[in-house]
Design a protein around this motif. Structure first.
Motif, short mmCIF file in Angstrom:
data_model
loop_
_atom_site.label_atom_id
_atom_site.label_comp_id
_atom_site.label_asym_id
_atom_site.label_seq_id
_atom_site.Cartn_x
_atom_site.Cartn_y
_atom_site.Cartn_z
N GLY A 37 0.77 -1.17 0.19
CA GLY A 37 -0.46 -0.14 -0.02
C GLY A 37 -0.05 1.53 -0.42
N ILE A 38 1.91 0.92 1.05
CA ILE A 38 2.72 2.16 0.75
C ILE A 38 3.72 2.72 -0.49
CG2 ILE A 38 4.95 3.15 1.95
CD1 ILE A 38 4.15 2.21 4.16
N VAL A 39 4.05 1.58 -1.15
CA VAL A 39 4.86 1.31 -2.60
C VAL A 39 3.02 2.09 -3.50
CG1 VAL A 39 5.84 0.32 -3.98
CG2 VAL A 39 5.77 -0.06 -1.35
N LEU A 40 2.66 1.57 -3.36
CA LEU A 40 1.63 1.96 -4.67
C LEU A 40 0.35 2.85 -4.50
CD1 LEU A 40 0.17 -1.78 -5.68
CD2 LEU A 40 1.91 -0.51 -6.55
N PHE A 41 -0.04 3.10 -3.49
CA PHE A 41 -0.94 4.18 -3.43
C PHE A 41 -0.06 5.48 -3.22
CE2 PHE A 41 -4.12 1.26 -1.48
CZ PHE A 41 -4.86 1.35 -2.17
N LYS A 42 -0.43 6.87 -4.29
CA LYS A 42 0.72 7.90 -4.53
C LYS A 42 0.56 9.32 -2.72
CE LYS A 42 -3.23 10.48 -6.20
NZ LYS A 42 -4.31 11.17 -7.67
N ASP A 43 -1.07 8.81 -2.15
CA ASP A 43 -1.08 9.05 -0.65
C ASP A 43 -2.04 8.70 -0.03
OD1 ASP A 43 -3.42 9.73 -2.10
OD2 ASP A 43 -2.54 11.59 -2.68
#
Length: 207
Positions: A37-43
């Protein structure tokens, strides 16, 4: 042979030990969700946009969950018991639990699995990838053809609900929770009806 070994292993484990393994598995799924989630979501905003308390939570999530359970109940009455034999895992987990404990386990499973499979994988890699990976992760069902079909159909249907709800995680989490909670409750009720409520108290194991 492999299925027999799994059944023997399950019989040797207490429900407390089996529940511990279940919770550890869910924790690992949650950790994977956090990492990807940290890697794939921009914010954070783009992630929280997946949670909406709108009509789809009931019209798609709740209704689908109840329909799936009703279909399962009908099939359980029509088909031989061996068709739903998962080696005794579900019975071991749910049979001696209180309603509150079943609800807790169902909620943990629904949240952790939907965050990873629909929230991360389906959102970023698509419906097919999430549905296939979800089915593969439930490897304990892969020794029985009927349970394989069952989990594959369920996997793709949850993915469809996620798409129909315009990617609303609350809809699939609620759906997943209803399925696991009601089926867990049914397992518990069957166990009570077989042994009687009076004989269950001394067998009760805490988490």
């Amino acid at each position: 042979m492999k299925k027999n070994k799994q059944a023997e292993l399950i019989l040797k484990m207490s429900s407390k030990e089996l529940t511990f393994h279940l919770l550890v598995t869910q924790l690992l799924l949650f950790i994977l969700f956090v990492i990807f989630g940290i890697v794939l979501f921009k914010d954070f905003a783009s992630f929280f946009d997946l949670f909406r308390m709108d009509r789809s939570v009931i019209t798609l999530g709740a209704v689908s969950g109840i329909v799936i359970v009703l279909i399962d109940v009908v099939l359980m009455k029509i088909l031989p018991e061996k068709y739903y034999d998962d080696g005794g895992i579900n019975e071991k987990i749910f049979s001696n639990r209180s309603i509150a404990e079943i609800a807790f386990l169902a909620m943990v499973i629904a949240i952790c699995e939907e965050l990873l499979f629909r929230g991360v994988i389906q959102t970023h890699f698509g419906f097919f990838a999430a549905s296939v990976i979800f089915a593969l992760v439930h490897i304990r069902y892969w020794g029985h053809w009927f349970l394989i079909v069952n989990i594959i159909v369920l996997s793709f249907w949850i993915g469809i609900i996620y798409q129909l709800s315009n990617q609303n995680l609350l809809a699939t989490i609620f759906m997943h929770f209803i399925i696991d909670f009601l089926l867990g409750w049914i397992i518990r009720q069957k166990h009570f009806s077989k042994k009687g409520k009076g004989g269950m108290d001394h067998e009760k194991e805490p988490f």
